[in-house]
Design an enzyme around this catalytic site. Structure first.
Site, PDB file in Angstrom:
ATOM      1  N   ASP A   1      -3.715 -10.830  -1.932  1.00 21.55           N
ATOM      2  CA  ASP A   1      -4.150 -10.248  -0.665  1.00 21.55           C
ATOM      3  C   ASP A   1      -5.620  -9.819  -0.792  1.00 21.55           C
ATOM      4  O   ASP A   1      -6.074  -9.475  -1.875  1.00 21.55           O
ATOM      5  CB  ASP A   1      -3.267  -9.033  -0.376  1.00 21.55           C
ATOM      6  CG  ASP A   1      -3.403  -8.497   1.032  1.00 21.55           C
ATOM      7  OD1 ASP A   1      -4.450  -7.892   1.342  1.00 21.55           O
ATOM      8  OD2 ASP A   1      -2.463  -8.675   1.833  1.00 21.55           O
TER       9      ASP A   1
ATOM     10  N   HIS B   1      -6.854  -7.120   0.186  1.00 20.79           N
ATOM     11  CA  HIS B   1      -6.877  -5.697  -0.136  1.00 20.79           C
ATOM     12  C   HIS B   1      -6.181  -5.454  -1.475  1.00 20.79           C
ATOM     13  O   HIS B   1      -5.169  -6.085  -1.775  1.00 20.79           O
ATOM     14  CB  HIS B   1      -6.160  -4.890   0.949  1.00 20.79           C
ATOM     15  CG  HIS B   1      -6.748  -5.045   2.319  1.00 20.79           C
ATOM     16  ND1 HIS B   1      -6.392  -6.082   3.162  1.00 20.79           N
ATOM     17  CD2 HIS B   1      -7.661  -4.300   2.986  1.00 20.79           C
ATOM     18  CE1 HIS B   1      -7.065  -5.955   4.301  1.00 20.79           C
ATOM     19  NE2 HIS B   1      -7.844  -4.896   4.218  1.00 20.79           N
TER      20      HIS B   1
ATOM     21  N   ASP C   1      -5.337 -12.608   4.336  1.00 27.51           N
ATOM     22  CA  ASP C   1      -6.417 -11.951   5.063  1.00 27.51           C
ATOM     23  C   ASP C   1      -7.780 -12.128   4.408  1.00 27.51           C
ATOM     24  O   ASP C   1      -8.772 -11.566   4.875  1.00 27.51           O
ATOM     25  CB  ASP C   1      -6.113 -10.469   5.277  1.00 27.51           C
ATOM     26  CG  ASP C   1      -5.594  -9.775   4.033  1.00 27.51           C
ATOM     27  OD1 ASP C   1      -5.455 -10.430   2.978  1.00 27.51           O
ATOM     28  OD2 ASP C   1      -5.311  -8.569   4.110  1.00 27.51           O
TER      29      ASP C   1
ATOM     30  N   HIS D   1       0.800  -1.233   0.000  1.00 30.67           N
ATOM     31  CA  HIS D   1       0.000   0.000   0.000  1.00 30.67           C
ATOM     32  C   HIS D   1       0.831   1.280   0.000  1.00 30.67           C
ATOM     33  O   HIS D   1       0.282   2.359  -0.212  1.00 30.67           O
ATOM     34  CB  HIS D   1      -0.937   0.032   1.207  1.00 30.67           C
ATOM     35  CG  HIS D   1      -1.985  -1.018   1.207  1.00 30.67           C
ATOM     36  ND1 HIS D   1      -2.851  -1.200   0.149  1.00 30.67           N
ATOM     37  CD2 HIS D   1      -2.317  -1.951   2.135  1.00 30.67           C
ATOM     38  CE1 HIS D   1      -3.674  -2.204   0.434  1.00 30.67           C
ATOM     39  NE2 HIS D   1      -3.363  -2.675   1.623  1.00 30.67           N
TER      40      HIS D   1
END
Length: 380
Positions: free
Chosen positions: A168, A170, A257, A132
């Protein structure tokens, strides 16, 4: 050629504070689990080096690197902290920030060098995957974006065409936008839709600009997506991407996640997916990328019930060891079960006793299939 595993206890020092959900103890637990099960030995482990400032500047702006240095020594104003994203609840400043982040970046670059110098075809460096971070701003638990730096390092130093695969939960926004106008790094991200989840990006229509148009691929899946739907659209789409791009090497961010027990997302994957995902990528690498994979970590915030078992599968996949069944090693259980406030798993596979039935399964599966159809329309 044997796979190698980059690890040092120094990597555990990337820590914002004692209550922050990003806890690198998950990395030590994964390493201990693999060692206890005799899947990882000292000969497999390579110590990471520290990334140089020049290497960090391959992606990050000089004023941002300077701010990170000063933030780590409390020599920065509140206004600057705000400008550089270093005072948020997600990504606050911490002591010796630059030095600790440089070690984490260095671990990923150590993996890249091992592959490119023919020490191994496949390397796991699970400390990394901080996807990120932006060129000039911290975001989402990520200060320096080691994943983007590794891709750029492979591109610039070794003249590699890099396929970046991000599984992931995200969206891998920082990596995508670093290479958004380039055509020699292709970014692929399959993630929970941004309608409900940080960072809110990763739409199907985010395809790159200028020379990079068509070299960003996003599959946003619906909340509560389960194993079968996820694996089906992932395997089919990533095969098309790899075949068309023809990479020299794959960099894979293995966030875990999307697991149904993770507290920070809304997906419903189980150990079934995490046994399969790295094996799918391993096959893709063997078929299209000369067998070369740099496997990084990523998200995963249930460190007791999820991360060690799921991340262990990444190493097992690149070693081409079958997924183990049955009970976890007794030494691992005895060491960590007393520390856990949650019901501690004692088997490699999820027991699913707490898995909740998904009432919208057919609708979710149909929506995800529509996303796949759109991607195939763009790619084929």
């Amino acid at each position: 050629m044997n796979a190698l595993y980059v690890y040092s206890d120094e990597l555990l020092k990337y820590r914002f504070n004692d209550t922050h959900p990003f806890n690198q103890m998950r990395l030590k637990m994964t390493t201990d689990l693999l060692k206890s099960a005799n899947f990882l030995n000292d000969e497999d482990i390579v110590q990471p080096r520290v990334a140089t400032e020049e290497e960090i500047l391959l992606v990050h702006k000089p004023d941002y690197v300077d701010a990170v240095k000063r933030a780590g020594h409390n020599e920065i104003s509140e206004k600057e902290l705000e400008n550089f994203g270093l005072n948020t609840e997600d990504t606050p400043q911490f002591e010796n920030m630059h030095e600790k982040c440089s070690m984490l970046v260095g671990a990923s670059l150590t993996g890249a060098d091992l592959i490119m110098n023919n020490k191994a075809k496949k390397v796991a460096s699970l400390a990394g995957g901080l996807h990120h971070g932006f060129t000039g701003k911290a975001s989402g638990f990520c200060v320096y974006n080691d994943a983007a730096i590794a891709c750029q390092y492979l591109r610039v130093k070794y003249n590699q065409r890099v396929l970046y695969i991000d599984t992931d939960a995200h969206h891998g926004d920082g990596v995508q936008f670093t290479f958004y106008d380039m055509n020699d790094v292709m970014t692929y991200s399959i993630h929970e839709t941004g309608r409900y989840l940080f960072p809110g990006t990763g739409l199907v229509t985010e395809r790159g600009v200028d020379l990079g148009f068509g070299f960003s691929v996003n599959l946003p899946v619906d909340a509560f997506t389960e194993d079968d739907s996820f694996l089906q659209i992932f395997e089919e789409s990533v095969e098309i991407v790899a075949r068309q791009f023809n990479p020299d090497i794959i960099v894979h961010v293995n966030g875990v996640d999307a697991h149904y027990r993770d507290p920070m997302t809304h997906l419903s994957l189980t150990s079934k997916s995490y046994e399969e995902i790295p094996r799918i990528v391993n096959k893709i690498a063997d078929k299209y990328a000369n067998g070369k994979i740099l496997a990084l970590g990523g998200g995963g915030y249930n460190i007791w019930q999820v991360v060690p078992r799921m991340w262990a599968q990444v190493w097992l996949a690149i070693k081409e060891i079958d997924s183990p069944k049955g009970k976890l090693p007794e030494a691992f259980i005895e060491k960590y079960q007393p520390l856990s406030k949650l019901d501690f798993p004692i088997e490699w596979e999820d027991d699913l006793s707490d898995y909740k039935d998904i009432p919208r399964r057919d609708e979710i599966t149909e929506r995800n299939a529509m996303v796949l159809d759109r991607i195939k329309m763009y790619l084929e």
